[in-house]
Scaffold this active site. Structure first.
Site, PDB file in Angstrom:
ATOM      1  N   TYR A 186       0.155  20.232 -39.272  1.00 48.86           N
ATOM      2  CA  TYR A 186      -0.485  21.225 -38.128  1.00 48.86           C
ATOM      3  C   TYR A 186      -1.852  20.951 -37.983  1.00 48.86           C
ATOM      4  O   TYR A 186      -2.438  20.727 -36.941  1.00 48.86           O
ATOM      5  CB  TYR A 186       0.006  22.469 -38.444  1.00 48.86           C
ATOM      6  CG  TYR A 186      -0.626  23.363 -37.359  1.00 48.86           C
ATOM      7  CD1 TYR A 186       0.288  23.926 -36.175  1.00 48.86           C
ATOM      8  CD2 TYR A 186      -1.725  23.702 -37.236  1.00 48.86           C
ATOM      9  CE1 TYR A 186      -0.219  24.848 -35.468  1.00 48.86           C
ATOM     10  CE2 TYR A 186      -2.355  24.773 -36.428  1.00 48.86           C
ATOM     11  CZ  TYR A 186      -1.464  25.108 -35.171  1.00 48.86           C
ATOM     12  OH  TYR A 186      -1.803  26.173 -34.349  1.00 48.86           O
ATOM     13  N   ASP A 187      -2.372  20.979 -39.069  1.00 48.37           N
ATOM     14  CA  ASP A 187      -3.850  20.746 -39.248  1.00 48.37           C
ATOM     15  C   ASP A 187      -4.299  19.438 -38.543  1.00 48.37           C
ATOM     16  O   ASP A 187      -5.118  19.146 -37.911  1.00 48.37           O
ATOM     17  CB  ASP A 187      -4.616  20.826 -40.553  1.00 48.37           C
ATOM     18  CG  ASP A 187      -6.058  20.557 -40.753  1.00 48.37           C
ATOM     19  OD1 ASP A 187      -6.875  21.120 -40.042  1.00 48.37           O
ATOM     20  OD2 ASP A 187      -6.378  19.313 -41.458  1.00 48.37           O
ATOM     21  N   MET A 188      -3.561  18.273 -38.970  1.00 51.14           N
ATOM     22  CA  MET A 188      -3.749  16.842 -38.407  1.00 51.14           C
ATOM     23  C   MET A 188      -3.583  16.914 -36.828  1.00 51.14           C
ATOM     24  O   MET A 188      -4.335  15.938 -36.211  1.00 51.14           O
ATOM     25  CB  MET A 188      -2.842  15.849 -39.069  1.00 51.14           C
ATOM     26  CG  MET A 188      -2.948  15.669 -40.689  1.00 51.14           C
ATOM     27  SD  MET A 188      -4.690  15.084 -40.805  1.00 51.14           S
ATOM     28  CE  MET A 188      -4.388  13.307 -40.451  1.00 51.14           C
ATOM     29  N   LYS A 190      -3.586  19.614 -34.520  1.00 50.03           N
ATOM     30  CA  LYS A 190      -3.860  20.850 -33.753  1.00 50.03           C
ATOM     31  C   LYS A 190      -4.870  20.469 -32.903  1.00 50.03           C
ATOM     32  O   LYS A 190      -5.012  21.267 -31.735  1.00 50.03           O
ATOM     33  CB  LYS A 190      -4.533  21.884 -34.678  1.00 50.03           C
ATOM     34  CG  LYS A 190      -5.813  21.626 -35.579  1.00 50.03           C
ATOM     35  CD  LYS A 190      -6.069  23.146 -36.266  1.00 50.03           C
ATOM     36  CE  LYS A 190      -7.315  22.767 -36.817  1.00 50.03           C
ATOM     37  NZ  LYS A 190      -7.716  21.499 -37.908  1.00 50.03           N
TER      38      LYS A 190
END
Length: 217
Positions: A186-188, A190
């Site tokens: 998700y962080d990569m 978003k």
């Protein structure tokens, strides 16, 4: 050592595999351990298959992390025998078509999302007791994280496996590994999409311990 499914050997870590799917597309597949390890009890494709529950399937009638007065308490495992413990957990990240394509083609500005998520899953397994308050520290002997692209759902399927020999199980380590790998994806991604969904975080199987084995049907 990495294994490329087209038959090449690539001397770098972590392994990268590409498997051709229908319609000329390719699947990028990452694993934190070589798939050819014959001694691994972790994430071989056969171990992902649904299986009927095995063993006595004992469960506790009381919450083990609550004392007689209803207060949170760490379980005393000092008198429990050491046994070989293995647990496998999974998670699914629904990326959507835009983010999925960028991950598949490794074109995200942050870098290779699958490699970063894989390493995050391994690290998370080792740090579980620092994240989950009443978990015991477990000396893991093996951690394996695999991520596979599912082009039909524009999703990444995650499998995390942990192994240790000791008095307590490694289910939380496997679940934490899968969950943190999913959060890392998700962080990569978003910056590309905020509509990413994390789902199906669950225990697939566990072996060892006095309560017996479990295999999700």
């Amino acid at each position: 050592m990495a294994t490329l499914w087209k038959g090449y050997r690539v001397p770098q870590t972590p392994p990268l595999a590409q498997q051709q799917l229908g319609s000329g597309s390719f699947q990028r597949h990452y694993t934190s351990h070589a798939a050819s390890d014959a001694n691994s009890q972790c994430l071989s494709p056969d171990s992902w298959a649904s299986a009927a529950p095995s063993g006595p399937q004992l469960t506790s009638e009381q919450l083990t992390h609550v004392d007689s007065e209803g207060r949170a308490a760490m379980v005393d495992v000092g008198r429990k025998p050491d046994t070989e413990r293995v647990a496998v957990a999974s998670a699914v990240v629904l990326l959507g078509p835009v983010a999925f394509k960028l991950v598949q083609q490794n074109q995200l500005k942050k870098g290779d999302a699958l490699v970063v998520a894989q390493l995050a899953g391994v690290q998370a397994a080792k740090l579980t007791s620092q994240l989950i308050p009443l978990c015991h520290h477990v000396a893991l002997s093996h951690v394996q994280v695999q991520l596979e692209l599912d082009s039909t759902r524009h999703a990444v399927e995650i499998r995390a496996s942990c192994r240790a020999r000791g008095p307590t199980g490694v289910e939380m380590e496997a679940l934490t590994s899968a969950a943190v790998a999913a959060l890392t994806l998700y962080d990569m991604c978003k910056a590309v999409s905020r509509d990413i969904v994390l789902e199906e975080i669950k225990l697939i199987s566990k072996t060892g311990g006095q309560r017996g084995d479990f295999h999700r049907a």
